[in-house]
Design an enzyme around this catalytic site. Structure first.
Site, PDB file in Angstrom:
ATOM      1  N   ASP A  77      -1.661  -0.402   5.880  1.00 16.15           N
ATOM      2  CA  ASP A  77      -1.950   0.251   7.162  1.00 16.15           C
ATOM      3  C   ASP A  77      -3.417   0.182   7.556  1.00 16.15           C
ATOM      4  OD1 ASP A  77      -2.632   2.187   5.025  1.00 16.15           O
ATOM      5  OD2 ASP A  77      -3.071   3.534   6.703  1.00 16.15           O
TER       6      ASP A  77
ATOM      7  N   ASP B 166       0.853  -1.187   0.000  1.00 16.84           N
ATOM      8  CA  ASP B 166       0.000   0.000   0.000  1.00 16.84           C
ATOM      9  C   ASP B 166       0.893   1.243   0.000  1.00 16.84           C
ATOM     10  OD1 ASP B 166      -2.458   1.560   0.490  1.00 16.84           O
ATOM     11  OD2 ASP B 166      -1.589   1.863   2.478  1.00 16.84           O
TER      12      ASP B 166
ATOM     13  N   SER C  22      -2.518   1.402  -4.694  1.00 17.67           N
ATOM     14  CA  SER C  22      -3.187   2.484  -3.980  1.00 17.67           C
ATOM     15  C   SER C  22      -4.677   2.469  -4.252  1.00 17.67           C
ATOM     16  CB  SER C  22      -2.611   3.839  -4.410  1.00 17.67           C
ATOM     17  OG  SER C  22      -3.354   4.899  -3.830  1.00 17.67           O
ATOM     18  N   ASN C  23      -5.471   2.740  -3.222  1.00 17.35           N
ATOM     19  CA  ASN C  23      -6.911   2.857  -3.394  1.00 17.35           C
ATOM     20  C   ASN C  23      -7.334   4.255  -3.824  1.00 17.35           C
ATOM     21  OD1 ASN C  23      -8.100   0.373  -3.130  1.00 17.35           O
ATOM     22  ND2 ASN C  23      -8.982   0.726  -1.124  1.00 17.35           N
TER      23      ASN C  23
ATOM     24  N   ASP D 121      -0.386   5.238   0.729  1.00 15.23           N
ATOM     25  CA  ASP D 121      -0.710   6.235   1.758  1.00 15.23           C
ATOM     26  C   ASP D 121      -0.769   5.594   3.136  1.00 15.23           C
ATOM     27  OD1 ASP D 121      -1.496   8.969   0.469  1.00 15.23           O
ATOM     28  OD2 ASP D 121      -2.367   7.440  -0.832  1.00 15.23           O
TER      29      ASP D 121
ATOM     30  N   LYS E 223      -9.139  -2.199  -3.341  1.00 13.15           N
ATOM     31  CA  LYS E 223      -9.056  -3.076  -2.174  1.00 13.15           C
ATOM     32  C   LYS E 223     -10.251  -2.856  -1.256  1.00 13.15           C
ATOM     33  CE  LYS E 223      -5.179  -1.016  -1.324  1.00 13.15           C
ATOM     34  NZ  LYS E 223      -3.916  -0.517  -0.719  1.00 13.15           N
TER      35      LYS E 223
END
Length: 257
Positions: A207, A9, A41-42, A11, A182
């Protein structure tokens, strides 16, 4: 252990805002010495090349082909599942660019929309909400780039796509038909295809329990939660999703390799 790939991931895991998290570059280098790496990344407010450039500028040399974002995954989903439908986008310009690059027609006219795409939109307003509501008054599909409630930034968190999704659900009574990012199977498949690896042979580092770790758990990946983003010890105690490892940061990743 030996892994055939690592899904990382961005951020809250590699950086917060514009700053690299301490030791993240060291952790990524340790992973790269052992296996292939894919950054996932989402967020759909930048494109793959933008994320690669940001990582490179932060001292983590990265090619666009090593990055997936929810905008690109949504574009692939729409091109595959709704190829003949125009999309009304609640989102920002990079998402529109990702959709158009995949051949998805984008419209601002609710009556022309065959699908509404909801994403993080920092200019979200009443007019946009009204357009989405009108587009979903018929048989248009309702798709989201990602379900994240918030996004970690340098000084805290800001609202993410869930705010836009919730507003649209609230005025339409509609639930999402699909999510591209995700923890969806769409995101898992995209990431492991990029790595050319079986999910069971991959490591996932993130995270957020309800997106990163949940996706990894469902896919049979080895999951690593880092405490540099939105999840803290209190969240862990109350969670139903349990990571295989919990680390203070990505800098300590060698302890699980």
């Amino acid at each position: 252990m030996t892994y055939d790939g690592a899904v990382i991931d961005l951020d809250g895991t590699v950086y917060r805002g514009g700053d690299l998290l301490a030791g993240a570059d060291v952790g990524i280098e340790a992973l790269r010495r052992r296996t292939a790496v894919a950054f996932v990344s989402n967020k759909a407010i930048e494109r793959r090349a933008d994320y690669a450039r940001k990582l490179t500028d932060l001292g983590v040399p990265t090619e666009p082909g090593e990055v997936l974002n929810s905008g690109a995954m949504t574009a692939d989903l729409l091109a595959r599942e709704y190829p003949d439908r125009a999309a009304l986008v609640v989102g920002e310009a990079p998402l529109v660019a990702d959709l158009e690059a995949a051949g998805v027609r984008v419209t601002e006219t609710p009556a022309d929309a065959g699908v509404v795409v909801a994403s993080m939109d920092r200019s979200f307003d009443y007019e946009t909400l009204t357009a989405a509501m009108n587009a979903l008054d018929g048989d248009a599909a309702f798709v989201a780039t990602n379900p994240d409630r918030t996004c970690p930034v340098a000084d805290g968190e800001i609202p993410d796509a869930a705010g836009m999704i919730g507003a649209i659900e609230g005025v339409t009574g509609r639930e999402l038909d699909a999510v591209a990012g995700k923890p969806s199977p769409t995101a898992m498949t995209a990431a492991t295809n990029l790595l050319e690896a079986d999910p069971a042979d991959c490591l996932l580092v993130g995270d957020r329990l309800e997106t990163d770790i949940e996706m990894g758990e469902h896919a049979g990946m080895t999951t690593v939660l880092v405490l540099t983003g939105v999840t803290d010890e209190a969240d862990l105690r109350e969670a139903t999703v349990e990571p295989d490892y919990v680390l203070d940061s990505l800098a300590s990743i060698e302890t699980v390799l």
